[in-house]
Design a protein around this motif. Structure first.
Motif, PDB file in Angstrom:
ATOM      1  N   ILE A  40      32.482 -46.531  14.843  1.00 51.83           N
ATOM      2  CA  ILE A  40      33.091 -46.985  13.479  1.00 51.83           C
ATOM      3  C   ILE A  40      32.493 -48.488  13.941  1.00 51.83           C
ATOM      4  CG2 ILE A  40      35.121 -47.180  15.337  1.00 51.83           C
ATOM      5  CD1 ILE A  40      37.012 -48.201  12.325  1.00 51.83           C
ATOM      6  N   ARG A  41      32.664 -49.770  13.084  1.00 53.90           N
ATOM      7  CA  ARG A  41      31.807 -50.851  13.356  1.00 53.90           C
ATOM      8  C   ARG A  41      32.687 -52.053  12.329  1.00 53.90           C
ATOM      9  NH1 ARG A  41      27.354 -47.498  12.574  1.00 53.90           N
ATOM     10  NH2 ARG A  41      26.557 -47.366  15.008  1.00 53.90           N
ATOM     11  N   TRP A  42      32.846 -53.256  13.376  1.00 53.23           N
ATOM     12  CA  TRP A  42      33.775 -54.257  12.825  1.00 53.23           C
ATOM     13  C   TRP A  42      32.756 -55.510  13.236  1.00 53.23           C
ATOM     14  CZ3 TRP A  42      35.615 -51.289  16.905  1.00 53.23           C
ATOM     15  CH2 TRP A  42      36.102 -52.028  17.855  1.00 53.23           C
ATOM     16  N   ALA A  43      32.667 -56.425  12.426  1.00 48.34           N
ATOM     17  CA  ALA A  43      31.731 -57.520  12.420  1.00 48.34           C
ATOM     18  C   ALA A  43      33.116 -58.584  11.908  1.00 48.34           C
ATOM     19  CB  ALA A  43      31.307 -57.686  11.217  1.00 48.34           C
ATOM     20  N   VAL A  44      33.382 -59.919  12.889  1.00 47.28           N
ATOM     21  CA  VAL A  44      34.193 -60.370  13.133  1.00 47.28           C
ATOM     22  C   VAL A  44      33.779 -61.787  12.392  1.00 47.28           C
ATOM     23  CG1 VAL A  44      35.659 -62.662  14.516  1.00 47.28           C
ATOM     24  CG2 VAL A  44      34.809 -60.600  15.839  1.00 47.28           C
ATOM     25  N   ARG A  54      39.529 -43.862  27.900  1.00 47.54           N
ATOM     26  CA  ARG A  54      39.702 -42.469  27.963  1.00 47.54           C
ATOM     27  C   ARG A  54      40.664 -42.370  28.356  1.00 47.54           C
ATOM     28  NH1 ARG A  54      35.671 -40.837  33.065  1.00 47.54           N
ATOM     29  NH2 ARG A  54      36.739 -42.208  34.142  1.00 47.54           N
ATOM     30  N   THR A  55      41.155 -42.878  29.009  1.00 47.78           N
ATOM     31  CA  THR A  55      42.498 -42.466  29.743  1.00 47.78           C
ATOM     32  C   THR A  55      44.246 -42.295  28.978  1.00 47.78           C
ATOM     33  OG1 THR A  55      42.897 -43.924  32.074  1.00 47.78           O
ATOM     34  CG2 THR A  55      45.063 -42.920  31.526  1.00 47.78           C
ATOM     35  N   VAL A  56      43.687 -42.759  27.643  1.00 45.29           N
ATOM     36  CA  VAL A  56      44.695 -43.021  26.215  1.00 45.29           C
ATOM     37  C   VAL A  56      44.390 -41.896  25.704  1.00 45.29           C
ATOM     38  CG1 VAL A  56      45.451 -43.668  24.245  1.00 45.29           C
ATOM     39  CG2 VAL A  56      45.344 -44.949  26.244  1.00 45.29           C
ATOM     40  N   ILE A  57      43.436 -41.636  25.437  1.00 43.17           N
ATOM     41  CA  ILE A  57      42.825 -40.813  25.084  1.00 43.17           C
ATOM     42  C   ILE A  57      42.809 -38.807  25.911  1.00 43.17           C
ATOM     43  CG2 ILE A  57      40.348 -38.871  24.194  1.00 43.17           C
ATOM     44  CD1 ILE A  57      39.289 -41.611  23.491  1.00 43.17           C
ATOM     45  N   GLU A  58      42.707 -38.993  26.726  1.00 44.93           N
ATOM     46  CA  GLU A  58      42.551 -37.850  27.369  1.00 44.93           C
ATOM     47  C   GLU A  58      43.945 -37.254  27.830  1.00 44.93           C
ATOM     48  OE1 GLU A  58      40.177 -38.423  30.945  1.00 44.93           O
ATOM     49  OE2 GLU A  58      38.464 -37.726  29.734  1.00 44.93           O
ATOM     50  N   SER A 104      28.638 -60.925  14.317  1.00 47.95           N
ATOM     51  CA  SER A 104      29.028 -60.959  15.707  1.00 47.95           C
ATOM     52  C   SER A 104      29.468 -59.042  15.750  1.00 47.95           C
ATOM     53  CB  SER A 104      30.181 -61.614  15.928  1.00 47.95           C
ATOM     54  OG  SER A 104      31.033 -61.186  16.752  1.00 47.95           O
ATOM     55  N   VAL A 105      29.116 -58.543  16.088  1.00 51.28           N
ATOM     56  CA  VAL A 105      29.343 -56.893  15.987  1.00 51.28           C
ATOM     57  C   VAL A 105      29.713 -55.678  16.787  1.00 51.28           C
ATOM     58  CG1 VAL A 105      28.895 -54.731  14.150  1.00 51.28           C
ATOM     59  CG2 VAL A 105      28.003 -56.847  13.479  1.00 51.28           C
ATOM     60  N   TRP A 106      31.203 -55.397  16.599  1.00 54.63           N
ATOM     61  CA  TRP A 106      31.665 -55.092  17.684  1.00 54.63           C
ATOM     62  C   TRP A 106      31.440 -52.990  17.668  1.00 54.63           C
ATOM     63  CZ3 TRP A 106      33.430 -56.631  21.999  1.00 54.63           C
ATOM     64  CH2 TRP A 106      33.793 -57.755  22.346  1.00 54.63           C
ATOM     65  N   SER A 107      31.502 -52.200  17.870  1.00 54.77           N
ATOM     66  CA  SER A 107      31.512 -51.127  17.860  1.00 54.77           C
ATOM     67  C   SER A 107      31.898 -49.742  18.762  1.00 54.77           C
ATOM     68  CB  SER A 107      30.103 -50.061  17.649  1.00 54.77           C
ATOM     69  OG  SER A 107      29.559 -50.540  18.147  1.00 54.77           O
ATOM     70  N   VAL A 164      40.225 -44.400  18.529  1.00 58.32           N
ATOM     71  CA  VAL A 164      39.469 -45.517  18.841  1.00 58.32           C
ATOM     72  C   VAL A 164      39.033 -46.062  17.343  1.00 58.32           C
ATOM     73  CG1 VAL A 164      37.455 -45.161  20.035  1.00 58.32           C
ATOM     74  CG2 VAL A 164      36.835 -44.396  18.697  1.00 58.32           C
ATOM     75  N   SER A 165      39.815 -45.795  16.675  1.00 55.10           N
ATOM     76  CA  SER A 165      39.173 -46.006  14.465  1.00 55.10           C
ATOM     77  C   SER A 165      40.742 -46.697  14.637  1.00 55.10           C
ATOM     78  CB  SER A 165      38.631 -45.569  14.119  1.00 55.10           C
ATOM     79  OG  SER A 165      39.490 -44.467  13.328  1.00 55.10           O
ATOM     80  N   ASP A 166      41.978 -46.091  15.708  1.00 56.50           N
ATOM     81  CA  ASP A 166      43.584 -47.054  15.301  1.00 56.50           C
ATOM     82  C   ASP A 166      43.328 -47.933  15.691  1.00 56.50           C
ATOM     83  OD1 ASP A 166      45.733 -46.801  14.055  1.00 56.50           O
ATOM     84  OD2 ASP A 166      45.931 -45.410  15.644  1.00 56.50           O
TER      85      ASP A 166
END
Length: 179
Positions: free
Chosen positions: A95-99, A172-176, A109-112, A29-31
């Protein structure tokens, strides 16, 4: 929204259990350039400044929105770009990022993604919070009547909530598949 109101304009969260360690979940998810594999709007992008996935790094996202999304409102359709700044990076945890706005300033405006160990795997939480209208939301809602504004906030909030759930299912599908 009243001047003294501290209620966020938008806030939504969704969670899902993932059969992978917190470190494995975080590695995916951090990529952020890979987000096109799981996001409902972001089709990918690239790191444009700083060390990838560290505080201060900047990610430029490529996005695509179809005509049917809150179709009555004047939202951006087709392809557009955003820039976001990493504001928290805790490997295996969050991991959190602001637009950013058009001047490069981080907006409210923060996504995490937040991760914690759970049931032999991980609980992955996807969260979005917009405290005050961003530059883009301000442009979209300029000229709306109070009733249209309320309708937009409701419908956009529902769209974001659905996007979070869909994104988590896909990631989840990608990770698993990768562990």
């Amino acid at each position: 929204m009243a001047a003294n109101d501290t209620t966020p304009l938008f806030e939504s969260r969704a969670d899902i259990h993932v059969n992978a360690t917190p470190d494995d979940v975080y590695a995916v998810v951090s990529d952020l350039p890979r987000c096109g594999e799981w996001s409902s709007e972001c089709t990918g992008g690239s790191w444009v400044d700083g060390t990838p996935a560290t505080v201060g790094a900047v990610f430029r996202g490529e996005n695509l929105r179809t005509d049917d999304v809150v179709s009555w409102a004047p939202v951006v359709r087709g392809t557009w770009r955003t820039e976001s700044e990493i504001i928290a990076a805790e490997p295996g945890r969050a991991i959190r990022w602001a637009v950013r706005d058009s001047t490069g300033r981080a907006q409210d405006s923060v996504w995490s993604y937040e991760i914690e160990p759970a049931d032999g795997g991980s609980l992955l939480v996807h969260h979005f919070r917009m405290g005050t209208p961003t530059e883009g939301i301000g442009k979209i809602t300029a000229g709306m009547s109070p009733a249209e504004y309320r309708r937009f906030v409701t419908e956009w909030g529902e769209k974001v909530a659905a996007d979070l759930r869909e994104t988590l299912s896909r990631v989840r599908t990608v990770i698993e598949k990768s562990v």
